[in-house]
Design a protein around this motif. Structure first.
Motif, PDB file in Angstrom:
ATOM      1  N   VAL A  56     -30.854  12.173   5.540  1.00 58.14           N
ATOM      2  CA  VAL A  56     -30.119  12.244   6.813  1.00 58.14           C
ATOM      3  C   VAL A  56     -30.330  10.969   7.619  1.00 58.14           C
ATOM      4  N   ASP A  57     -31.593  10.502   7.680  1.00 58.35           N
ATOM      5  CA  ASP A  57     -31.875   9.271   8.417  1.00 58.35           C
ATOM      6  C   ASP A  57     -31.140   8.086   7.805  1.00 58.35           C
ATOM      7  N   SER A  58     -31.030   8.078   6.479  1.00 61.99           N
ATOM      8  CA  SER A  58     -30.337   6.985   5.804  1.00 61.99           C
ATOM      9  C   SER A  58     -28.851   6.980   6.133  1.00 61.99           C
ATOM     10  N   ILE A  59     -28.236   8.176   6.151  1.00 58.46           N
ATOM     11  CA  ILE A  59     -26.810   8.276   6.480  1.00 58.46           C
ATOM     12  C   ILE A  59     -26.565   7.852   7.917  1.00 58.46           C
ATOM     13  N   GLN A  60     -27.406   8.309   8.837  1.00 59.77           N
ATOM     14  CA  GLN A  60     -27.208   7.987  10.254  1.00 59.77           C
ATOM     15  C   GLN A  60     -27.384   6.511  10.540  1.00 59.77           C
ATOM     16  N   SER A  61     -28.251   5.863   9.768  1.00 53.65           N
ATOM     17  CA  SER A  61     -28.484   4.436  10.002  1.00 53.65           C
ATOM     18  C   SER A  61     -27.482   3.548   9.291  1.00 53.65           C
ATOM     19  N   ALA A  62     -26.608   4.122   8.416  1.00 53.34           N
ATOM     20  CA  ALA A  62     -25.610   3.330   7.690  1.00 53.34           C
ATOM     21  C   ALA A  62     -24.531   2.872   8.655  1.00 53.34           C
ATOM     22  N   PRO A  63     -23.878   1.722   8.424  1.00 50.82           N
ATOM     23  CA  PRO A  63     -22.806   1.249   9.309  1.00 50.82           C
ATOM     24  C   PRO A  63     -21.608   2.199   9.273  1.00 50.82           C
ATOM     25  N   ALA A  64     -20.926   2.357  10.416  1.00 48.65           N
ATOM     26  CA  ALA A  64     -19.784   3.267  10.516  1.00 48.65           C
ATOM     27  C   ALA A  64     -18.637   2.783   9.646  1.00 48.65           C
ATOM     28  N   GLN A  65     -17.960   3.727   8.967  1.00 48.55           N
ATOM     29  CA  GLN A  65     -16.808   3.393   8.128  1.00 48.55           C
ATOM     30  C   GLN A  65     -15.551   3.341   8.987  1.00 48.55           C
ATOM     31  N   PRO A  66     -14.659   2.419   8.746  1.00 46.64           N
ATOM     32  CA  PRO A  66     -13.433   2.338   9.542  1.00 46.64           C
ATOM     33  C   PRO A  66     -12.569   3.569   9.357  1.00 46.64           C
ATOM     34  N   ALA A  67     -11.940   4.019  10.484  1.00 44.97           N
ATOM     35  CA  ALA A  67     -11.059   5.180  10.404  1.00 44.97           C
ATOM     36  C   ALA A  67      -9.808   4.819   9.619  1.00 44.97           C
ATOM     37  N   GLY A  68      -9.266   5.764   8.883  1.00 46.68           N
ATOM     38  CA  GLY A  68      -8.058   5.487   8.111  1.00 46.68           C
ATOM     39  C   GLY A  68      -7.802   6.555   7.082  1.00 46.68           C
ATOM     40  N   PRO A  69      -6.719   6.416   6.317  1.00 43.91           N
ATOM     41  CA  PRO A  69      -6.370   7.431   5.335  1.00 43.91           C
ATOM     42  C   PRO A  69      -7.365   7.463   4.192  1.00 43.91           C
ATOM     43  N   SER A  70      -7.553   8.647   3.675  1.00 41.04           N
ATOM     44  CA  SER A  70      -8.443   8.788   2.540  1.00 41.04           C
ATOM     45  C   SER A  70      -7.768   9.465   1.358  1.00 41.04           C
ATOM     46  N   PHE A  71      -6.460   9.867   1.535  1.00 39.34           N
ATOM     47  CA  PHE A  71      -5.766  10.541   0.453  1.00 39.34           C
ATOM     48  C   PHE A  71      -4.273  10.233   0.550  1.00 39.34           C
ATOM     49  N   LEU A  72      -3.650   9.806  -0.530  1.00 37.96           N
ATOM     50  CA  LEU A  72      -2.218   9.547  -0.598  1.00 37.96           C
ATOM     51  C   LEU A  72      -1.595  10.511  -1.596  1.00 37.96           C
ATOM     52  N   ARG A  73      -0.441  11.060  -1.194  1.00 38.20           N
ATOM     53  CA  ARG A  73       0.264  11.982  -2.080  1.00 38.20           C
ATOM     54  C   ARG A  73       1.721  11.559  -2.186  1.00 38.20           C
ATOM     55  N   ASN A  77      26.604  15.360   2.321  1.00 38.53           N
ATOM     56  CA  ASN A  77      26.001  14.065   2.033  1.00 38.53           C
ATOM     57  C   ASN A  77      24.474  14.087   2.046  1.00 38.53           C
ATOM     58  N   VAL A  78      23.865  15.218   2.356  1.00 40.62           N
ATOM     59  CA  VAL A  78      22.403  15.307   2.424  1.00 40.62           C
ATOM     60  C   VAL A  78      21.943  16.616   1.798  1.00 40.62           C
ATOM     61  N   HIS A  79      20.679  16.651   1.387  1.00 37.14           N
ATOM     62  CA  HIS A  79      20.027  17.902   1.011  1.00 37.14           C
ATOM     63  C   HIS A  79      18.531  17.672   1.012  1.00 37.14           C
ATOM     64  N   ASP A  80      17.763  18.747   1.275  1.00 33.28           N
ATOM     65  CA  ASP A  80      16.327  18.590   1.474  1.00 33.28           C
ATOM     66  C   ASP A  80      15.571  18.309   0.181  1.00 33.28           C
ATOM     67  N   GLY A  81      16.239  18.371  -0.967  1.00 34.53           N
ATOM     68  CA  GLY A  81      15.580  18.046  -2.225  1.00 34.53           C
ATOM     69  C   GLY A  81      15.702  16.593  -2.610  1.00 34.53           C
ATOM     70  N   GLY A  82      16.442  15.805  -1.830  1.00 36.18           N
ATOM     71  CA  GLY A  82      16.617  14.393  -2.123  1.00 36.18           C
ATOM     72  C   GLY A  82      15.519  13.545  -1.534  1.00 36.18           C
ATOM     73  N   GLY A  83      15.384  12.326  -2.046  1.00 37.60           N
ATOM     74  CA  GLY A  83      14.435  11.388  -1.492  1.00 37.60           C
ATOM     75  C   GLY A  83      13.081  11.414  -2.170  1.00 37.60           C
ATOM     76  N   PHE A  84      12.236  10.459  -1.747  1.00 32.81           N
ATOM     77  CA  PHE A  84      10.864  10.340  -2.224  1.00 32.81           C
ATOM     78  C   PHE A  84       9.964  10.213  -0.999  1.00 32.81           C
ATOM     79  N   THR A  85       8.886  10.970  -0.965  1.00 35.87           N
ATOM     80  CA  THR A  85       8.008  11.009   0.205  1.00 35.87           C
ATOM     81  C   THR A  85       6.586  10.620  -0.171  1.00 35.87           C
ATOM     82  N   ILE A  86       5.995   9.754   0.646  1.00 37.96           N
ATOM     83  CA  ILE A  86       4.578   9.415   0.548  1.00 37.96           C
ATOM     84  C   ILE A  86       3.879  10.023   1.759  1.00 37.96           C
ATOM     85  N   ALA A  87       2.890  10.885   1.514  1.00 32.14           N
ATOM     86  CA  ALA A  87       2.158  11.554   2.582  1.00 32.14           C
ATOM     87  C   ALA A  87       0.735  11.014   2.652  1.00 32.14           C
ATOM     88  N   VAL A  88       0.254  10.757   3.869  1.00 34.05           N
ATOM     89  CA  VAL A  88      -1.101  10.266   4.112  1.00 34.05           C
ATOM     90  C   VAL A  88      -1.894  11.378   4.773  1.00 34.05           C
TER      91      VAL A  88
END
Length: 445
Positions: free
Chosen positions: A41-58, A78-89
């Motif tokens: 626990v002491d080792s984790i608390q003394s480690a430098p903070a990690q930058p905030a940001g995404p950790s998972f891409l789908r 001209n549209v439908h909800d099954g079209g397209g490609f989505t990247i989620a963070v």
């Protein structure tokens, strides 16, 4: 006897000593484990903070969470909800809810039209404007092919500390030039060399609270009857229609109730330079029914006089036992109805006395599924000038009928076959009509 008792007491004492020693050993082991855990626990608390940001891409097929903004029935083919490609963070701590999604979507389209007796505009957009009082355009049958309205767009949805922010950028291939230079869907016929890229939507939405949303940019008319009508192969669709315009809109939504007010780009030139003011109220009724009423006013100065152009519209959808949908819309106004909500050149925005033209329009349609992949749609629309207009070649009444079959065997492709009939009556009492047969294919990505 005394020897047996002595042995029993000695055995009990030895067992007690052994038990005490084992407990002491376990306590020492537990203390060592706690010391090792505290060190970690002491080792984790003394480690430098990690930058905030995404950790998972789908990555996924379809619009993901970007299914918003699909309310325009006019554009539904001209549209439908099954079209397209989505990247989620998604942060791993919040699985499975993404905090950001970006969707790329669009289609390549081809339209083939055959006009009987005369040409009626581009292949993808039928117009009664070419039906003239003297039959100048009566030059025989006409066939036309085009890729007009092939489309590309990007949507985004991001959760922030001040609320969700959504954006949409959408473009299409427009052939020819905008006939009346107002960014509606009226274009002159042109060849491949006259193709241009047109901006359709460029808008951002900010959910300031769970109920209130601020929208800024170019988007659908605020006073449009978005949920009214049926899907058509013809891009222009009903005579009572709508397009897009720059605006600043404030919307409220709470369950089945939604409403909005907005200022929009002026429809007329005037000395006051006042924007249009528009609004709508919509209520979704249990069972798949909908009701909407809209209104808009605009500063209007025909012939130098200070006038007010305005339009009110009302519409409803009725779900018929989950088998079919009956849709109807009605519009009435002075000056603004024919200027902004009727895309036909035969109607001016002023009458013979240079006052705002009084007019009405309505649409009635029916849509039902023939199978899981096939739908049948039919629609009748009508517009009438209630005032006399200057010039015998101006329209007094226009009728239009659509009937089509849309087939979509897979998410990536849709085909449509349609027949359109239009009838036009002029101020001098003469009349004429036109017929078009059309076929279109959409290839979605």
């Amino acid at each position: 006897m005394s020897n047996m008792l002595r042995k029993a007491l000695l055995g009990g004492a030895a067992l007690a000593v052994m038990t005490t020693g084992a407990a002491a050993d376990e306590l020492s082991t537990l203390k060592a484990q706690l010391a090792a855990l505290q060190s970690q626990v002491d080792s984790i608390q003394s480690a430098p903070a990690q930058p905030a940001g995404p950790s998972f891409l789908r990555y996924e097929r379809g619009l993901g969470g970007n299914t918003w903004g699909l309310d325009a029935v006019k554009d539904s083919a001209n549209v439908h909800d099954g079209g397209g490609f989505t990247i989620a963070v998604t942060p791993t701590a919040d699985l499975p809810a993404p905090v950001a999604e970006v969707t790329v979507y669009g289609y390549a389209a081809g339209h083939v039209s055959y006009d009987f007796d005369r040409a009626h505009g581009p292949a993808n957009s039928f117009s009664a404007s070419s039906i003239t009082v003297d039959g100048d355009n009566d030059d025989g049958d006409h066939i036309n092919l085009t890729h007009q309205q092939s489309r590309f767009g990007i949507k985004s949805k991001i959760d922030t500390a001040i609320g969700q922010i959504r954006t949409q950028l959408e473009f299409d291939a427009a052939i020819g030039t905008d006939i009346d230079d107002d960014d509606d869907d009226n274009f002159s016929t042109g060849g491949a060399g006259s193709t241009r890229v047109r901006s359709r939507h460029a808008v951002g939405h900010w959910d300031m609270t769970p109920n209130w949303t601020l929208s800024v940019g170019q988007w659908w008319f605020t006073a449009a009857l978005l949920p009214i009508g049926v899907s058509t192969v013809d891009f222009a669709g009903s005579l009572l229609t709508y397009s897009r315009t720059p605006q600043v809109r404030l919307s409220y939504s709470d369950g089945p109730l939604s409403w909005a007010v907005a200022i929009e780009n002026p429809s007329f030139e005037s000395e006051t330079n006042m924007p249009n003011i528009a609004g709508y109220l919509q209520y979704d009724i249990a069972g798949g029914h909908q009701f909407i009423v809209t209104g808009e006013v605009a500063d209007f100065e025909p012939a130098g006089d200070d006038e007010l152009g305005w339009a009110v519209q009302v519409g409803a959808n009725f779900n018929l036992a989950d088998v079919a949908t009956l849709t109807a819309g009605f519009g009435y106004g002075e000056g603004l109805l024919t200027q902004k909500f009727v895309f036909e050149d035969g109607f001016d925005n002023v009458n013979a006395g240079d006052d705002p033209l009084e007019a009405l329009a309505f649409v009635v349609g029916l849509s039902f599924g023939l199978s899981e992949t096939t739908t049948f749609n039919t629609m009748f629309s009508y517009v009438e000038a209630l005032d006399d207009q200057a010039g015998d070649d101006e329209a007094e009444e226009v009728y239009k009928v659509h009937a089509n079959i849309l087939w979509q065997p897979v998410k990536q492709m849709r085909m449509g076959w349609e027949v359109i009939w239009a009838h036009k009556e002029f101020e001098d009492g003469s009349d004429d009509d036109g017929v078009r047969a059309s076929f279109a294919t959409w290839f979605f990505f």
